[in-house]
Design a protein around this motif. Sequence first.
Motif, PDB file in Angstrom:
ATOM      1  N   ARG A  62      -8.097   4.845   9.637  1.00 33.89           N
ATOM      2  CA  ARG A  62      -8.612   5.934   8.807  1.00 33.89           C
ATOM      3  C   ARG A  62      -8.523   5.575   7.326  1.00 33.89           C
ATOM      4  O   ARG A  62      -9.478   5.785   6.568  1.00 33.89           O
ATOM      5  CB  ARG A  62      -7.826   7.221   9.074  1.00 33.89           C
ATOM      6  CG  ARG A  62      -8.303   8.402   8.229  1.00 33.89           C
ATOM      7  CD  ARG A  62      -7.527   9.680   8.514  1.00 33.89           C
ATOM      8  NE  ARG A  62      -8.018  10.760   7.656  1.00 33.89           N
ATOM      9  CZ  ARG A  62      -9.055  11.526   7.942  1.00 33.89           C
ATOM     10  NH1 ARG A  62      -9.720  11.353   9.066  1.00 33.89           N
ATOM     11  NH2 ARG A  62      -9.436  12.485   7.108  1.00 33.89           N
ATOM     12  N   ALA A  63      -7.398   5.008   6.925  1.00 37.13           N
ATOM     13  CA  ALA A  63      -7.222   4.618   5.526  1.00 37.13           C
ATOM     14  C   ALA A  63      -8.257   3.574   5.121  1.00 37.13           C
ATOM     15  O   ALA A  63      -8.824   3.629   4.021  1.00 37.13           O
ATOM     16  CB  ALA A  63      -5.810   4.090   5.301  1.00 37.13           C
ATOM     17  N   TYR A  64      -8.525   2.634   6.011  1.00 39.61           N
ATOM     18  CA  TYR A  64      -9.530   1.595   5.726  1.00 39.61           C
ATOM     19  C   TYR A  64     -10.904   2.233   5.516  1.00 39.61           C
ATOM     20  O   TYR A  64     -11.614   1.915   4.556  1.00 39.61           O
ATOM     21  CB  TYR A  64      -9.585   0.584   6.866  1.00 39.61           C
ATOM     22  CG  TYR A  64     -10.701  -0.417   6.707  1.00 39.61           C
ATOM     23  CD1 TYR A  64     -10.552  -1.532   5.882  1.00 39.61           C
ATOM     24  CD2 TYR A  64     -11.918  -0.249   7.376  1.00 39.61           C
ATOM     25  CE1 TYR A  64     -11.579  -2.445   5.719  1.00 39.61           C
ATOM     26  CE2 TYR A  64     -12.949  -1.155   7.218  1.00 39.61           C
ATOM     27  CZ  TYR A  64     -12.774  -2.257   6.389  1.00 39.61           C
ATOM     28  OH  TYR A  64     -13.803  -3.147   6.215  1.00 39.61           O
ATOM     29  N   LEU A  65     -11.274   3.127   6.411  1.00 39.63           N
ATOM     30  CA  LEU A  65     -12.588   3.766   6.320  1.00 39.63           C
ATOM     31  C   LEU A  65     -12.716   4.654   5.082  1.00 39.63           C
ATOM     32  O   LEU A  65     -13.819   4.886   4.586  1.00 39.63           O
ATOM     33  CB  LEU A  65     -12.854   4.576   7.585  1.00 39.63           C
ATOM     34  CG  LEU A  65     -13.031   3.759   8.869  1.00 39.63           C
ATOM     35  CD1 LEU A  65     -13.081   4.669  10.084  1.00 39.63           C
ATOM     36  CD2 LEU A  65     -14.275   2.891   8.805  1.00 39.63           C
ATOM     37  N   GLN A  66     -11.601   5.130   4.589  1.00 40.48           N
ATOM     38  CA  GLN A  66     -11.611   5.959   3.378  1.00 40.48           C
ATOM     39  C   GLN A  66     -11.559   5.119   2.107  1.00 40.48           C
ATOM     40  O   GLN A  66     -11.538   5.666   1.009  1.00 40.48           O
ATOM     41  CB  GLN A  66     -10.443   6.941   3.409  1.00 40.48           C
ATOM     42  CG  GLN A  66     -10.611   8.051   4.437  1.00 40.48           C
ATOM     43  CD  GLN A  66      -9.447   9.019   4.445  1.00 40.48           C
ATOM     44  OE1 GLN A  66      -8.289   8.619   4.358  1.00 40.48           O
ATOM     45  NE2 GLN A  66      -9.754  10.301   4.550  1.00 40.48           N
ATOM     46  N   GLY A  67     -11.534   3.780   2.251  1.00 44.02           N
ATOM     47  CA  GLY A  67     -11.575   2.911   1.085  1.00 44.02           C
ATOM     48  C   GLY A  67     -10.246   2.688   0.396  1.00 44.02           C
ATOM     49  O   GLY A  67     -10.202   2.399  -0.809  1.00 44.02           O
ATOM     50  N   ASP A  68      -9.163   2.793   1.124  1.00 42.38           N
ATOM     51  CA  ASP A  68      -7.843   2.556   0.537  1.00 42.38           C
ATOM     52  C   ASP A  68      -7.804   1.164  -0.107  1.00 42.38           C
ATOM     53  O   ASP A  68      -8.097   0.161   0.545  1.00 42.38           O
ATOM     54  CB  ASP A  68      -6.778   2.642   1.634  1.00 42.38           C
ATOM     55  CG  ASP A  68      -5.357   2.648   1.089  1.00 42.38           C
ATOM     56  OD1 ASP A  68      -5.053   1.846   0.194  1.00 42.38           O
ATOM     57  OD2 ASP A  68      -4.541   3.455   1.580  1.00 42.38           O
ATOM     58  N   PRO A  69      -7.459   1.073  -1.403  1.00 38.44           N
ATOM     59  CA  PRO A  69      -7.471  -0.214  -2.097  1.00 38.44           C
ATOM     60  C   PRO A  69      -6.471  -1.224  -1.555  1.00 38.44           C
ATOM     61  O   PRO A  69      -6.586  -2.423  -1.831  1.00 38.44           O
ATOM     62  CB  PRO A  69      -7.145   0.163  -3.555  1.00 38.44           C
ATOM     63  CG  PRO A  69      -6.481   1.494  -3.482  1.00 38.44           C
ATOM     64  CD  PRO A  69      -7.107   2.189  -2.307  1.00 38.44           C
ATOM     65  N   TRP A  70      -5.498  -0.766  -0.784  1.00 34.71           N
ATOM     66  CA  TRP A  70      -4.522  -1.699  -0.198  1.00 34.71           C
ATOM     67  C   TRP A  70      -5.206  -2.795   0.611  1.00 34.71           C
ATOM     68  O   TRP A  70      -4.723  -3.919   0.680  1.00 34.71           O
ATOM     69  CB  TRP A  70      -3.538  -0.931   0.687  1.00 34.71           C
ATOM     70  CG  TRP A  70      -2.485  -1.812   1.298  1.00 34.71           C
ATOM     71  CD1 TRP A  70      -1.319  -2.226   0.728  1.00 34.71           C
ATOM     72  CD2 TRP A  70      -2.512  -2.400   2.614  1.00 34.71           C
ATOM     73  NE1 TRP A  70      -0.616  -3.038   1.604  1.00 34.71           N
ATOM     74  CE2 TRP A  70      -1.323  -3.148   2.761  1.00 34.71           C
ATOM     75  CE3 TRP A  70      -3.429  -2.363   3.673  1.00 34.71           C
ATOM     76  CZ2 TRP A  70      -1.018  -3.846   3.936  1.00 34.71           C
ATOM     77  CZ3 TRP A  70      -3.131  -3.070   4.837  1.00 34.71           C
ATOM     78  CH2 TRP A  70      -1.946  -3.802   4.963  1.00 34.71           C
ATOM     79  N   PHE A  71      -6.360  -2.458   1.194  1.00 31.68           N
ATOM     80  CA  PHE A  71      -7.044  -3.432   2.042  1.00 31.68           C
ATOM     81  C   PHE A  71      -7.699  -4.555   1.248  1.00 31.68           C
ATOM     82  O   PHE A  71      -8.278  -5.478   1.833  1.00 31.68           O
ATOM     83  CB  PHE A  71      -8.058  -2.716   2.943  1.00 31.68           C
ATOM     84  CG  PHE A  71      -7.394  -1.855   3.977  1.00 31.68           C
ATOM     85  CD1 PHE A  71      -6.940  -2.399   5.164  1.00 31.68           C
ATOM     86  CD2 PHE A  71      -7.186  -0.512   3.748  1.00 31.68           C
ATOM     87  CE1 PHE A  71      -6.303  -1.621   6.111  1.00 31.68           C
ATOM     88  CE2 PHE A  71      -6.547   0.286   4.685  1.00 31.68           C
ATOM     89  CZ  PHE A  71      -6.104  -0.273   5.871  1.00 31.68           C
ATOM     90  N   GLN A  72      -7.624  -4.488  -0.057  1.00 33.13           N
ATOM     91  CA  GLN A  72      -8.061  -5.589  -0.911  1.00 33.13           C
ATOM     92  C   GLN A  72      -6.873  -6.417  -1.386  1.00 33.13           C
ATOM     93  O   GLN A  72      -7.059  -7.406  -2.097  1.00 33.13           O
ATOM     94  CB  GLN A  72      -8.821  -5.046  -2.133  1.00 33.13           C
ATOM     95  CG  GLN A  72     -10.026  -4.189  -1.779  1.00 33.13           C
ATOM     96  CD  GLN A  72     -11.042  -4.922  -0.925  1.00 33.13           C
ATOM     97  OE1 GLN A  72     -11.322  -6.096  -1.166  1.00 33.13           O
ATOM     98  NE2 GLN A  72     -11.594  -4.235   0.064  1.00 33.13           N
ATOM     99  N   SER A  73      -5.667  -6.027  -1.004  1.00 29.47           N
ATOM    100  CA  SER A  73      -4.460  -6.694  -1.477  1.00 29.47           C
ATOM    101  C   SER A  73      -4.124  -7.896  -0.604  1.00 29.47           C
ATOM    102  O   SER A  73      -4.601  -8.015   0.534  1.00 29.47           O
ATOM    103  CB  SER A  73      -3.287  -5.717  -1.465  1.00 29.47           C
ATOM    104  OG  SER A  73      -2.854  -5.483  -0.125  1.00 29.47           O
ATOM    105  N   PRO A  74      -3.281  -8.799  -1.098  1.00 25.92           N
ATOM    106  CA  PRO A  74      -2.863  -9.952  -0.287  1.00 25.92           C
ATOM    107  C   PRO A  74      -2.177  -9.572   1.012  1.00 25.92           C
ATOM    108  O   PRO A  74      -2.230 -10.315   1.987  1.00 25.92           O
ATOM    109  CB  PRO A  74      -1.903 -10.699  -1.227  1.00 25.92           C
ATOM    110  CG  PRO A  74      -2.334 -10.312  -2.594  1.00 25.92           C
ATOM    111  CD  PRO A  74      -2.767  -8.876  -2.471  1.00 25.92           C
TER     112      PRO A  74
END
Length: 213
Positions: free
Chosen positions: A185-197
């Motif tokens: 759910r967080a990924y689909l909502q664009g959580d910026p963590w998914f761009q982190s290392p």
Amino acid sequence: MKTIYFYLDFISPYAWLAFDTLPQALEGISHRVVFKPVVFGAMLKHHGQLGPAEIPAKRDWTYRQVQWQARSQGTPLQLPASHPFNSLALLRLATACDADGTPNRFVCDKIFRHVWCTGQEAADAERLAALNADLKPAGDAASDTVKQQLKAHTDEAIALNLFGVPSLVVDGQVFWGNDALPMLRAYLQGDPWFQSPDWTGVAQLPVGVQRKA
């Protein structure tokens, strides 16, 4: 709208837990789900692993944990009379219910409940016949076409390096297990963590842990 590919085998209680709560987990997010039956045993064999129910201590824990999780999330669950069991007939039935081999939510729900909500033998021949009559599949579950579709789904899962069920794949990203739904759910909502290392895989591992090639 994002497309989520949900790889499942009805033998897995975790797949049932994820399936049942998925609509609530993704409430308010524009998406569609494509359900893909796969042979979990073939995936395990490819990775050289045993299933959770094949390891006595892990099996006992699994049965306790899934009943706790079901109670916690409000999902009905009764362990089948025998587990593990041969789920191939159920997988083929699900696959046969759609021309492309991707059954809809109604079909998957019927089969999951057949396994996880009755406490009966999931692979019982009479029960399977009744389920088949209820679902009225468009194709013949015993046909070569259906067998090849199921194999194709399984081969696809292996090619994606999926190692367990349920596995949910969106944008080529894998979310494994019912406990990964908040992460999805967080990924689909664009959580910026998914761009982190930490997500991209280039973060430093803890001291004393070596990254495998």
